[in-house]
Design an enzyme around this catalytic site. Structure first.
Site, PDB file in Angstrom:
ATOM      1  N   HIS A   1       0.825  -1.219   0.000  1.00 22.78           N
ATOM      2  CA  HIS A   1       0.000   0.000   0.000  1.00 22.78           C
ATOM      3  C   HIS A   1       0.856   1.264   0.000  1.00 22.78           C
ATOM      4  O   HIS A   1       2.033   1.228   0.345  1.00 22.78           O
ATOM      5  CB  HIS A   1      -0.922   0.033   1.235  1.00 22.78           C
ATOM      6  CG  HIS A   1      -2.113  -0.870   1.108  1.00 22.78           C
ATOM      7  ND1 HIS A   1      -2.076  -2.189   1.450  1.00 22.78           N
ATOM      8  CD2 HIS A   1      -3.381  -0.629   0.647  1.00 22.78           C
ATOM      9  CE1 HIS A   1      -3.264  -2.746   1.217  1.00 22.78           C
ATOM     10  NE2 HIS A   1      -4.070  -1.821   0.725  1.00 22.78           N
TER      11      HIS A   1
ATOM     12  N   LYS B   1      -0.694   5.139   4.336  1.00 26.77           N
ATOM     13  CA  LYS B   1      -1.579   4.225   5.074  1.00 26.77           C
ATOM     14  C   LYS B   1      -1.079   4.099   6.511  1.00 26.77           C
ATOM     15  O   LYS B   1       0.103   3.855   6.750  1.00 26.77           O
ATOM     16  CB  LYS B   1      -1.614   2.850   4.385  1.00 26.77           C
ATOM     17  CG  LYS B   1      -2.609   1.906   5.037  1.00 26.77           C
ATOM     18  CD  LYS B   1      -2.912   0.703   4.157  1.00 26.77           C
ATOM     19  CE  LYS B   1      -3.813  -0.305   4.838  1.00 26.77           C
ATOM     20  NZ  LYS B   1      -5.120   0.227   5.239  1.00 26.77           N
TER      21      LYS B   1
HETATM   22  N1  LIG Z   1     -13.093  -1.422   2.860  1.00 23.85           N
HETATM   23  C1  LIG Z   1     -12.455  -0.953   1.789  1.00 23.85           C
HETATM   24  O1  LIG Z   1     -12.696  -1.350   0.649  1.00 23.85           O
HETATM   25  C2  LIG Z   1     -11.444   0.145   1.979  1.00 23.85           C
HETATM   26  C3  LIG Z   1     -10.882   0.812   0.880  1.00 23.85           C
HETATM   27  C4  LIG Z   1     -10.026   1.890   1.109  1.00 23.85           C
HETATM   28  C5  LIG Z   1      -9.750   2.268   2.414  1.00 23.85           C
HETATM   29  N2  LIG Z   1     -10.294   1.571   3.457  1.00 23.85           N
HETATM   30  C6  LIG Z   1     -10.111   1.977   4.855  1.00 23.85           C
HETATM   31  O2  LIG Z   1     -10.977   3.091   5.082  1.00 23.85           O
HETATM   32  C7  LIG Z   1     -10.400   3.958   6.064  1.00 23.85           C
HETATM   33  C8  LIG Z   1     -10.282   5.359   5.488  1.00 23.85           C
HETATM   34  O3  LIG Z   1      -9.425   5.334   4.357  1.00 23.85           O
HETATM   35  P1  LIG Z   1      -9.028   6.688   3.600  1.00 23.85           P
HETATM   36  O4  LIG Z   1      -7.966   6.302   2.633  1.00 23.85           O
HETATM   37  O5  LIG Z   1     -10.248   7.395   3.099  1.00 23.85           O
HETATM   38  O6  LIG Z   1      -8.364   7.497   4.813  1.00 23.85           O
HETATM   39  P2  LIG Z   1      -8.271   9.068   5.036  1.00 23.85           P
HETATM   40  O7  LIG Z   1      -8.021   9.769   3.741  1.00 23.85           O
HETATM   41  O8  LIG Z   1      -7.294   9.254   6.156  1.00 23.85           O
HETATM   42  O9  LIG Z   1      -9.743   9.470   5.515  1.00 23.85           O
HETATM   43  C9  LIG Z   1     -10.240   9.197   6.779  1.00 23.85           C
HETATM   44  C10 LIG Z   1     -11.075  10.375   7.179  1.00 23.85           C
HETATM   45  O10 LIG Z   1     -11.766  10.081   8.403  1.00 23.85           O
HETATM   46  C11 LIG Z   1     -11.671  11.229   9.216  1.00 23.85           C
HETATM   47  N3  LIG Z   1     -11.890  10.973  10.637  1.00 23.85           N
HETATM   48  C12 LIG Z   1     -10.986  10.736  11.619  1.00 23.85           C
HETATM   49  N4  LIG Z   1     -11.596  10.655  12.808  1.00 23.85           N
HETATM   50  C13 LIG Z   1     -12.905  10.857  12.585  1.00 23.85           C
HETATM   51  C14 LIG Z   1     -14.050  10.943  13.437  1.00 23.85           C
HETATM   52  N5  LIG Z   1     -13.930  10.809  14.755  1.00 23.85           N
HETATM   53  N6  LIG Z   1     -15.253  11.170  12.889  1.00 23.85           N
HETATM   54  C15 LIG Z   1     -15.369  11.338  11.563  1.00 23.85           C
HETATM   55  N7  LIG Z   1     -14.323  11.308  10.703  1.00 23.85           N
HETATM   56  C16 LIG Z   1     -13.103  11.061  11.209  1.00 23.85           C
HETATM   57  C17 LIG Z   1     -10.266  11.727   8.949  1.00 23.85           C
HETATM   58  O11 LIG Z   1     -10.098  13.063   9.422  1.00 23.85           O
HETATM   59  P3  LIG Z   1      -8.607  13.518   9.932  1.00 23.85           P
HETATM   60  O12 LIG Z   1      -7.781  13.537   8.689  1.00 23.85           O
HETATM   61  O13 LIG Z   1      -8.840  14.840  10.558  1.00 23.85           O
HETATM   62  O14 LIG Z   1      -8.158  12.464  10.921  1.00 23.85           O
HETATM   63  C18 LIG Z   1     -10.215  11.620   7.438  1.00 23.85           C
HETATM   64  O15 LIG Z   1     -10.809  12.728   6.811  1.00 23.85           O
HETATM   65  C19 LIG Z   1      -9.073   3.291   6.439  1.00 23.85           C
HETATM   66  O16 LIG Z   1      -9.276   2.466   7.571  1.00 23.85           O
HETATM   67  C20 LIG Z   1      -8.734   2.448   5.227  1.00 23.85           C
HETATM   68  O17 LIG Z   1      -7.876   1.370   5.535  1.00 23.85           O
HETATM   69  C21 LIG Z   1     -11.131   0.529   3.264  1.00 23.85           C
END
Ligand SMILES: NC(=O)c1ccc[n+]([C@@H]2O[C@H](COP(=O)([O-])OP(=O)(O)OC[C@H]3O[C@@H](n4cnc5c(N)ncnc54)[C@H](OP(=O)(O)O)[C@@H]3O)[C@@H](O)[C@H]2O)c1
Length: 261
Positions: A154, A158
């Protein structure tokens, strides 16, 4: 379908926002993010490069859920329990894509499923679902003489490991060989590989969206089963399809396999 996003300004939240704009019959009504998010108070459409949508990113999760039928969560593991409890109280279906959930979040999702439809998975891609099915088949057919190891790759931003997808693939292996124990990396004099382990390794760097390879290693041959994601839209697509599938369904736990039919 009226949709709320939790983790709205993150990479996945914005990918879903862009996809919703091209999808008939779906409207985003709320956008929750963390209180420390520098993108707080911004119009979600503008953040996604679409022009104003009239939905502003908010730290108030409860009010972001107002009027929603389904919430899609891609945030951080520590934020999931509270979201799930709030959504359950309001009767809102939950699609949870956040990876590495702790026991409290898993319990909250199980409890929620008694009241609302819930789909939580570390990988929303239909291709990974098929990979998991193929892995089960291969492990069953090749049997005990083949060692199984998983490598996930990744991008450098991440923050957690192993990936939710790697965990999902370990589960696929253990569905066939429940005696195996997950071994997260090897370091130092660990001795010879034992028969009861399945190794999981995380590689980080660059802008890799997500690659997963399951190795089945035998004497004289090896099988390598690989999935490569080339952009985030595939996860956004799976999550949105899951949300559309859950709307109006009975309470319970659902999986991507159900969405695929
Ligand atoms: N299931 C799947 O297919 C899949 C695919 C891709 C990613 N994922 C997972 O999904 C998650 C997010 O991925 P991403 O790439 O989008 O990450 P990201 O860009 O870091 O986005 C996460 C968002 O959640 C926010 N957040 C943090 N604490 C929060 C709270 N208490 N309430 C509401 N929002 C909050 C973060 O804000 P801040 O930046 O201020 O902390 C950020 O804007 C990860 O765990 C990743 O591994 C899963």
């Amino acid at each position: 379908m009226k949709l709320a996003l939790h983790g709205a300004s993150g990479r996945m939240g914005l990918a879903i926002t862009r996809l919703v704009q091209q999808t008939e019959g779906v409207e985003i009504v709320g956008a929750a993010t963390s209180p420390s998010d520098p993108l707080l108070g911004r119009d979600l459409g503008e953040l996604a490069g679409l022009g104003a949508l009239g939905v502003v990113t908010s730290p108030d999760v409860a009010s972001s859920l107002l009027g929603a039928e389904v919430v899609i969560d891609f945030s951080t593991a520590s934020a999931v329990t509270q979201l799930v409890q709030l959504a359950t109280r309001r009767g809102i279906a939950i699609v949870c894509g956040t990876s590495n959930l702790d026991a409290a979040a898993q319990r909250a999702l199980d409890k929620a499923a008694e009241v609302v439809p819930v789909l939580a998975t570390g990988n929303m891609s239909f291709g990974v679902q098929v990979l998991a099915e193929v892995v089960e088949h291969a492990v069953r057919r090749l049997g005990l003489a083949y060692d199984v190891e998983i490598v996930e790759l990744h991008h450098r931003k991440k923050i957690d490991a192993p990936s939710g997808t790697a965990t999902r693939l370990v589960q696929a292996v253990k569905n066939v060989r429940p005696e195996l124990r997950e071994l997260r990396g090897r370091d130092g004099e660990v001795g010879k590989r034992t028969l009861d382990e399945v190794g999981v390794f995380g590689v980080r760097g660059g802008d890799v969206i997500g690659d997963h390879t399951v190795y089945l290693l035998g004497d004289g041959e090896r099988l390598e089963l690989t999935h490569r994601a080339s952009n985030r839209d595939l996860f956004a697509h799976g999550a949105l399809r899951a949300a559309q599938f859950l709307a109006g369904k009975k309470p319970g736990r659902y999986a991507i396999a159900d969405v695929m039919g």
